[in-house]
Design an enzyme around this catalytic site. Sequence first.
Site, PDB file in Angstrom:
ATOM      1  N   ASP A  55       0.039  16.976   6.933  1.00  0.00           N
ATOM      2  CA  ASP A  55      -0.375  17.078   5.539  1.00  0.00           C
ATOM      3  C   ASP A  55       0.893  16.869   4.707  1.00  0.00           C
ATOM      4  O   ASP A  55       1.807  17.704   4.755  1.00  0.00           O
ATOM      5  CB  ASP A  55      -0.985  18.459   5.277  1.00  0.00           C
ATOM      6  CG  ASP A  55      -1.409  18.645   3.833  1.00  0.00           C
ATOM      7  OD1 ASP A  55      -1.036  17.809   2.977  1.00  0.00           O
ATOM      8  OD2 ASP A  55      -2.107  19.637   3.552  1.00  0.00           O
ATOM      9  N   TYR A 146      -6.015  10.334 -12.062  1.00  0.00           N
ATOM     10  CA  TYR A 146      -5.560   9.467 -10.961  1.00  0.00           C
ATOM     11  C   TYR A 146      -4.535   8.472 -11.506  1.00  0.00           C
ATOM     12  O   TYR A 146      -3.459   8.282 -10.921  1.00  0.00           O
ATOM     13  CB  TYR A 146      -6.752   8.731 -10.339  1.00  0.00           C
ATOM     14  CG  TYR A 146      -6.333   7.711  -9.297  1.00  0.00           C
ATOM     15  CD1 TYR A 146      -5.883   8.114  -8.036  1.00  0.00           C
ATOM     16  CD2 TYR A 146      -6.372   6.340  -9.572  1.00  0.00           C
ATOM     17  CE1 TYR A 146      -5.483   7.184  -7.091  1.00  0.00           C
ATOM     18  CE2 TYR A 146      -5.980   5.406  -8.630  1.00  0.00           C
ATOM     19  CZ  TYR A 146      -5.537   5.836  -7.384  1.00  0.00           C
ATOM     20  OH  TYR A 146      -5.126   4.908  -6.452  1.00  0.00           O
TER      21      TYR A 146
HETATM   22  N1  NAD Z   1      -7.911   1.245  -2.359  1.00  0.00           N
HETATM   23  C1  NAD Z   1      -7.546   0.961  -3.602  1.00  0.00           C
HETATM   24  O1  NAD Z   1      -8.307   0.379  -4.374  1.00  0.00           O
HETATM   25  C2  NAD Z   1      -6.169   1.335  -4.077  1.00  0.00           C
HETATM   26  C3  NAD Z   1      -5.703   0.717  -5.244  1.00  0.00           C
HETATM   27  C4  NAD Z   1      -4.447   1.062  -5.720  1.00  0.00           C
HETATM   28  C5  NAD Z   1      -3.673   1.988  -5.062  1.00  0.00           C
HETATM   29  N2  NAD Z   1      -4.170   2.582  -3.926  1.00  0.00           N
HETATM   30  C6  NAD Z   1      -3.315   3.583  -3.281  1.00  0.00           C
HETATM   31  O2  NAD Z   1      -3.004   3.165  -1.961  1.00  0.00           O
HETATM   32  C7  NAD Z   1      -2.827   4.303  -1.127  1.00  0.00           C
HETATM   33  C8  NAD Z   1      -3.698   4.158   0.096  1.00  0.00           C
HETATM   34  O3  NAD Z   1      -5.062   4.167  -0.320  1.00  0.00           O
HETATM   35  P1  NAD Z   1      -6.228   3.621   0.594  1.00  0.00           P
HETATM   36  O4  NAD Z   1      -7.125   2.828  -0.280  1.00  0.00           O
HETATM   37  O5  NAD Z   1      -5.683   3.051   1.831  1.00  0.00           O
HETATM   38  O6  NAD Z   1      -7.001   5.009   0.891  1.00  0.00           O
HETATM   39  P2  NAD Z   1      -7.658   5.554   2.250  1.00  0.00           P
HETATM   40  O7  NAD Z   1      -8.462   6.729   1.853  1.00  0.00           O
HETATM   41  O8  NAD Z   1      -8.317   4.455   2.989  1.00  0.00           O
HETATM   42  O9  NAD Z   1      -6.361   6.036   3.079  1.00  0.00           O
HETATM   43  C9  NAD Z   1      -5.560   7.097   2.625  1.00  0.00           C
HETATM   44  C10 NAD Z   1      -5.142   7.921   3.828  1.00  0.00           C
HETATM   45  O10 NAD Z   1      -4.343   9.005   3.343  1.00  0.00           O
HETATM   46  C11 NAD Z   1      -4.675  10.143   4.107  1.00  0.00           C
HETATM   47  N3  NAD Z   1      -4.355  11.366   3.367  1.00  0.00           N
HETATM   48  C12 NAD Z   1      -5.003  11.895   2.313  1.00  0.00           C
HETATM   49  N4  NAD Z   1      -4.437  13.048   1.961  1.00  0.00           N
HETATM   50  C13 NAD Z   1      -3.402  13.257   2.811  1.00  0.00           C
HETATM   51  C14 NAD Z   1      -2.447  14.290   2.961  1.00  0.00           C
HETATM   52  N5  NAD Z   1      -2.440  15.383   2.171  1.00  0.00           N
HETATM   53  N6  NAD Z   1      -1.524  14.178   3.936  1.00  0.00           N
HETATM   54  C15 NAD Z   1      -1.520  13.097   4.767  1.00  0.00           C
HETATM   55  N7  NAD Z   1      -2.418  12.109   4.682  1.00  0.00           N
HETATM   56  C16 NAD Z   1      -3.347  12.188   3.707  1.00  0.00           C
HETATM   57  C17 NAD Z   1      -6.153  10.023   4.356  1.00  0.00           C
HETATM   58  O11 NAD Z   1      -6.570  10.820   5.476  1.00  0.00           O
HETATM   59  C18 NAD Z   1      -6.312   8.529   4.595  1.00  0.00           C
HETATM   60  O12 NAD Z   1      -6.227   8.202   5.972  1.00  0.00           O
HETATM   61  C19 NAD Z   1      -3.170   5.523  -1.979  1.00  0.00           C
HETATM   62  O13 NAD Z   1      -1.984   6.099  -2.456  1.00  0.00           O
HETATM   63  C20 NAD Z   1      -3.970   4.936  -3.115  1.00  0.00           C
HETATM   64  O14 NAD Z   1      -3.885   5.718  -4.275  1.00  0.00           O
HETATM   65  C21 NAD Z   1      -5.386   2.271  -3.411  1.00  0.00           C
END
Ligand code: NAD
Length: 243
Positions: A55, A146
């Site tokens: 975490d 966010y």
């Molecule tokens: N998907 C989008 O549209 C998008 C767009 C812009 C930015 N982002 C950013 O990219 C990053 C990845 O997002 P994603 O779309 O791959 O999301 P996702 O939910 O597919 O993956 C995120 C991962 O982070 C893990 N996670 C969450 N809380 C956690 C914690 N406290 N400790 C350790 N792991 C933790 C989750 O278990 C998950 O596996 C994020 O920071 C998100 O804000 C995503």
Amino acid sequence: MGERVAVVTGAGSGLGRATAERLLAQGMRVAGWDISQDGLEWLSQHPSASTAAVDVTDPEQVGAATEQVRSAWGRVDCLVNSAGIFLVGPLAEVETSAVRALFDVNVLGTTLVTQALMPDLIASRGAVVNLSSTVALRATASNSHYAASKAAVAQLTRCWALELAPHGVRVNALAPGPTNTAIYTSAGIEPADVAALLADRAARIPMGRAGDPTEIALWVVRLIDDEWVTGHVIPVDGGMSIA
Ligand SMILES: NC(=O)c1ccc[n+]([C@@H]2O[C@H](COP(=O)([O-])OP(=O)(O)OC[C@H]3O[C@@H](n4cnc5c(N)ncnc54)[C@H](O)[C@@H]3O)[C@@H](O)[C@H]2O)c1
């Protein structure tokens, strides 16, 4: 010189997973950290990978995982801070606990992991890639907190780039546009509503579609390999941030 080592948080899903896959394909060792042990299953048998259920908001867990990587591989060349959570909802409805969780994971988590790995990144003159977002660059209604957490990540990126440049460490961020991952359903949005949300966003993307995680991973790897770019937040968003 041994193989280069990457630590990727959030490696269990979405952009973190796509990045870990690409780094492994390039011959790097990858330490995948995620709060979800199940999410890391795909990585656990890979001969060049290690996994840890971490975490990122817990300094002790982050410290233990850091020690594990140090004793196993003795070096860290890059860090990808992809662990993150999403929150949608207007100001009038947003709950205190949800705002706290958002800033805990997206801002404090990114801080704790980068801080723990700083000595290793300085030793390797390495690179950090953070995940900001298009919504940090352009205002949108209904996900202000966010967006604010991702704007914080953007500014941490610029400030840390200045702090760490004297040590040869580069710090950049990507600002992805809407990309189809589990982040939306994990935020409690119904699958049908996720499709509607992505379609709505796609209508405002000049390239007319949401992104694919592999398209973001490509840029993460470029920022790791480049040795001259630092302190930038690079939109990878089908043109959304300029429309
Ligand atoms: N998907 C989008 O549209 C998008 C767009 C812009 C930015 N982002 C950013 O990219 C990053 C990845 O997002 P994603 O779309 O791959 O999301 P996702 O939910 O597919 O993956 C995120 C991962 O982070 C893990 N996670 C969450 N809380 C956690 C914690 N406290 N400790 C350790 N792991 C933790 C989750 O278990 C998950 O596996 C994020 O920071 C998100 O804000 C995503």
